[in-house]
Design an enzyme around this catalytic site. Sequence first.
Site, short mmCIF file in Angstrom:
data_model
loop_
_atom_site.label_atom_id
_atom_site.label_comp_id
_atom_site.label_asym_id
_atom_site.label_seq_id
_atom_site.Cartn_x
_atom_site.Cartn_y
_atom_site.Cartn_z
N ASP A 1 42.21 51.53 33.63
CA ASP A 1 43.13 52.65 33.82
C ASP A 1 44.08 52.77 32.64
OD1 ASP A 1 43.85 52.77 37.38
OD2 ASP A 1 42.03 53.03 36.21
N PHE B 1 42.47 54.21 29.63
CA PHE B 1 42.21 55.62 29.89
C PHE B 1 43.50 56.42 29.73
CE2 PHE B 1 39.92 59.16 31.58
CZ PHE B 1 40.88 59.90 32.21
N ASP B 2 44.57 55.92 30.32
CA ASP B 2 45.85 56.63 30.23
C ASP B 2 46.34 56.74 28.79
OD1 ASP B 2 45.82 56.98 32.94
OD2 ASP B 2 47.05 55.21 33.37
N SER C 1 48.27 65.66 40.92
CA SER C 1 48.26 64.24 40.65
C SER C 1 49.71 63.80 40.43
CB SER C 1 47.43 64.02 39.40
OG SER C 1 47.38 62.67 39.11
N GLU D 1 57.34 53.53 47.35
CA GLU D 1 56.14 53.19 48.14
C GLU D 1 55.15 52.44 47.27
OE1 GLU D 1 54.49 56.89 49.52
OE2 GLU D 1 56.44 57.58 50.23
N LYS E 1 51.55 52.05 45.50
CA LYS E 1 50.51 52.96 45.03
C LYS E 1 49.16 52.33 45.35
CE LYS E 1 49.08 55.49 40.86
NZ LYS E 1 47.77 55.65 41.37
N ASP F 1 45.29 51.65 45.60
CA ASP F 1 44.23 51.87 44.63
C ASP F 1 42.93 52.21 45.34
OD1 ASP F 1 42.98 52.09 42.27
OD2 ASP F 1 42.90 49.95 41.82
N TYR G 1 50.42 59.18 53.18
CA TYR G 1 51.71 59.10 52.48
C TYR G 1 52.37 60.44 52.12
CZ TYR G 1 48.24 59.08 48.68
OH TYR G 1 47.18 59.35 47.87
N LYS H 1 52.82 52.20 36.99
CA LYS H 1 51.60 51.39 37.16
C LYS H 1 51.78 49.99 36.59
CE LYS H 1 47.64 53.63 36.58
NZ LYS H 1 46.50 54.48 36.62
N CYS I 1 11.49 39.45 28.60
CA CYS I 1 12.19 38.53 29.49
C CYS I 1 12.56 37.25 28.73
CB CYS I 1 11.32 38.20 30.70
SG CYS I 1 12.07 36.97 31.76
N CYS J 1 10.23 34.36 30.32
CA CYS J 1 8.77 34.33 30.33
C CYS J 1 8.15 35.31 29.35
CB CYS J 1 8.25 34.60 31.75
SG CYS J 1 8.48 36.30 32.26
N CYS K 1 12.32 42.18 35.01
CA CYS K 1 11.13 41.48 34.54
C CYS K 1 10.09 41.63 35.65
CB CYS K 1 11.43 40.00 34.28
SG CYS K 1 9.91 39.04 34.09
N CYS L 1 7.37 34.14 36.48
CA CYS L 1 8.67 33.99 35.80
C CYS L 1 9.51 32.95 36.55
CB CYS L 1 9.35 35.36 35.77
SG CYS L 1 10.94 35.34 34.95
S1 IVH Z 1 51.95 60.84 46.57
C1 IVH Z 1 52.17 65.34 46.53
N1 IVH Z 1 51.95 58.34 47.29
O1 IVH Z 1 47.93 58.04 43.26
C2 IVH Z 1 51.77 63.94 46.86
N2 IVH Z 1 50.16 59.09 45.92
O2 IVH Z 1 47.95 58.84 40.37
C3 IVH Z 1 51.26 63.22 45.67
N3 IVH Z 1 48.48 57.36 45.44
O3 IVH Z 1 46.83 61.34 43.54
C4 IVH Z 1 50.72 61.88 45.93
N4 IVH Z 1 49.44 55.75 46.59
O4 IVH Z 1 45.74 59.46 45.05
C5 IVH Z 1 51.29 59.30 46.59
N5 IVH Z 1 52.09 56.16 48.06
C6 IVH Z 1 51.43 57.10 47.37
C7 IVH Z 1 50.22 56.85 46.70
C8 IVH Z 1 49.61 57.87 45.96
C9 IVH Z 1 48.40 56.09 45.85
C10 IVH Z 1 47.49 58.00 44.58
C11 IVH Z 1 47.14 59.41 44.94
C12 IVH Z 1 47.58 60.22 43.77
C13 IVH Z 1 47.46 59.21 42.66
C14 IVH Z 1 48.31 59.59 41.48
#
Ligand code: IVH
Length: 680
Positions: free
Chosen positions: A34, A37-38, A83, A113, A115, A117, A224, A311, A405, A408, A423, A429
């Site tokens: 991640d 990627f970010d 997102s 809260e 996050k 995965d 959530y 993150k 292989c 073998c 194989c 083998c």
């Molecule tokens: S709130 C409008 N709360 O993280 C509401 N997202 O990278 C927006 N995710 O798309 C989402 N835990 O799939 C929210 N406690 C949490 C979360 C959460 C995981 C995910 C979710 C979101 C992604 C963003």
Amino acid sequence: MTKEEAKKRITELANIINKHNHRYYVLASPVISDYNFDMLLEELTILEEQYPEFVQPDSPTKRVGGDITKNFIQRQHKYQMLSLSNTYSEAELLDFDRRVKKVTGENVEYVCELKFDGVSISLTYINGLLNQALTRGDGVKGDDVTANIKTIKSIPLKIQGDYPDEFVIRGEIFMPKDGFAKLNEGRLEIGEEPFANPRNATAGTLKTQDSAEVAKRPLDCYLYYLFGEKLPFSNHYYSLMKAREWGFKVPQYIVKCRKMDEVFDFINEWDKERNNLPFEIDGVVIKVNSYNEQQELGATAKSPRWAIAYKFKAERVETILNSVSFQVGRTGAITPVANLKPVQLAGTTVKRASLHNADIIEALDVRIGDTVYVEKGGEIIPKIVSVNFNKRPSGLQKLDFINRCPECETLLVRKDGEANHYCPNEDGCPPQIKGRIEHFISRNAMNIDSLGEGKVEMLYDNGLVKDVADLYGLTFDKLIGLEKVIEATEDKKVKKLSFQEKTANNILTGIDASKQVEFDRVLFGLGIRYVGRTVAKKLVNHYHTIERLENASFEELILVDEIGERIAGSIIDFFSHEKNIKIIERLKDNGIQFELKNPLVVKSDKLANKTIVASGKLENFSRDEIKQVILENGGKPASSVSKKTDFLLAGENIGPNKLAKAKELGILIITEDEFVKMIN
Ligand code: IVH
């Protein structure tokens, strides 16, 4: 950077990111962390801001999520699935706090809260009933996965209390760590590639077309966020508490804070504690609590301005890729393994990492001599996440996948649609032959624990055992004194291991005892591809004898509960080989069980459709007997008390937890006497 260079880099980044997006969202098998990627996405975003003239129409910065799979019906989201903007730095969190306070004033309240995965989901409830479940898709339209979602036990199909007539609730589908480990164990057993991590397993499961298959996977869901026309609440926290009241699984790990120090405390605590959670999280989400303030803050095209995700950085280190070895498994699948310069990571020394298959090697473009980044994030096995190209010495050769292989020399094959090379030399083998024998003697099959990997190797190397039936031809004389060189030191001293009397006797006793092992475990032990323990049991319960199974046609097989085309095809293929039939004949001659001992005969329907949990010590029945009796009377035995339980048969010394749970759920509790009366 010149304009030309910027243009080139923008195109390049867009292409790379789109490819990774496809792997992540469509194939559910990412090859990049991640974090990496970010970083790519951030680089592209900055360049596009500087050079807007080069922004491509399909730029990945212009969309919220990923591609949509073709097979599900796509539907429009009533509330766009935005997102969250995310960050890895505390400084950026302080920037977020400043931006928020500019709009809300100093007295803002945040909700912190976890996050989760997993895979995000949007559920619509109308008049208290689950109406629709959509994946994110591209944020505007998502896949309708309602049938699959309905199999997840923690998602209520009907809710209780003072809920609004219509609303949408968002959450995350995930797979708990223990369920994930079991799922992978089962996949390995039937010769399938394990999932890399729980999130991939979740994404892969949700895309499964057969919801019966989904129902077998241990998915779970935390909710959530709530959307609705006229929600009767003024803040997010309260809405979640209400949602919990209605019957949703709302995480209990939520705190309200007013100071950023409290936010940082929450982050630091969970960064440490997350390994102790039964599921995976990859950060923390911080949300402005008040709905009015959320509205004032609004959203950009991609994400709300009132929330941010922080993150966690996965622990990662740099090391050198010294070499790559190729391992051959029981099914002939070839797995490339990276041999690394040993390095400390998350408290352990890492020397090896799986490279999975040729596609992954290609996508990483990893070469021997490269400096690589190794991570142990959610994954149980460490993995190479990327190459530090800045440190690549010149002249490194592209890493070619082997075409023969390593054991073998047979030419490898790669079937259409399969990620692995195989194989095909099943019978010649060595690791495949030894692998089949090891599988046969393993705990869940014949359970011959006086033999193990090392001893199987000795037997094979000495030409005593070439297939599983040979085990039953072993004698004391053949075993005694059998030798293996285990160490040849430089001063030419040779250390040998040899079977002594006791070992030889133990082996023979173990082999003899295996003649009592029941048919379903024998069938599992034969190692038919895709026939795991559960499938073997189903087949045995249906066919009762190996002869009937052998003679079953493809059309008959697929009618059996839980047997699909893939399994049926594999069974037909197995029995079409003369050599397999011969092995079975020889096993039979040696007294191995190929018949179900006590086939179930349903004698009455007195317990029809009743799910019964029996627990504690019973006077008249052993554990197996009570199960048998329940089945014989048309009932379903279960091991744990749930809403679905019809009654709990309470024996002597029954565990207090089971009793309490049954009382809490209002489940009928009966004594052994009462049970006996019911069935007589
Ligand atoms: S709130 C409008 N709360 O993280 C509401 N997202 O990278 C927006 N995710 O798309 C989402 N835990 O799939 C929210 N406690 C949490 C979360 C959460 C995981 C995910 C979710 C979101 C992604 C963003």
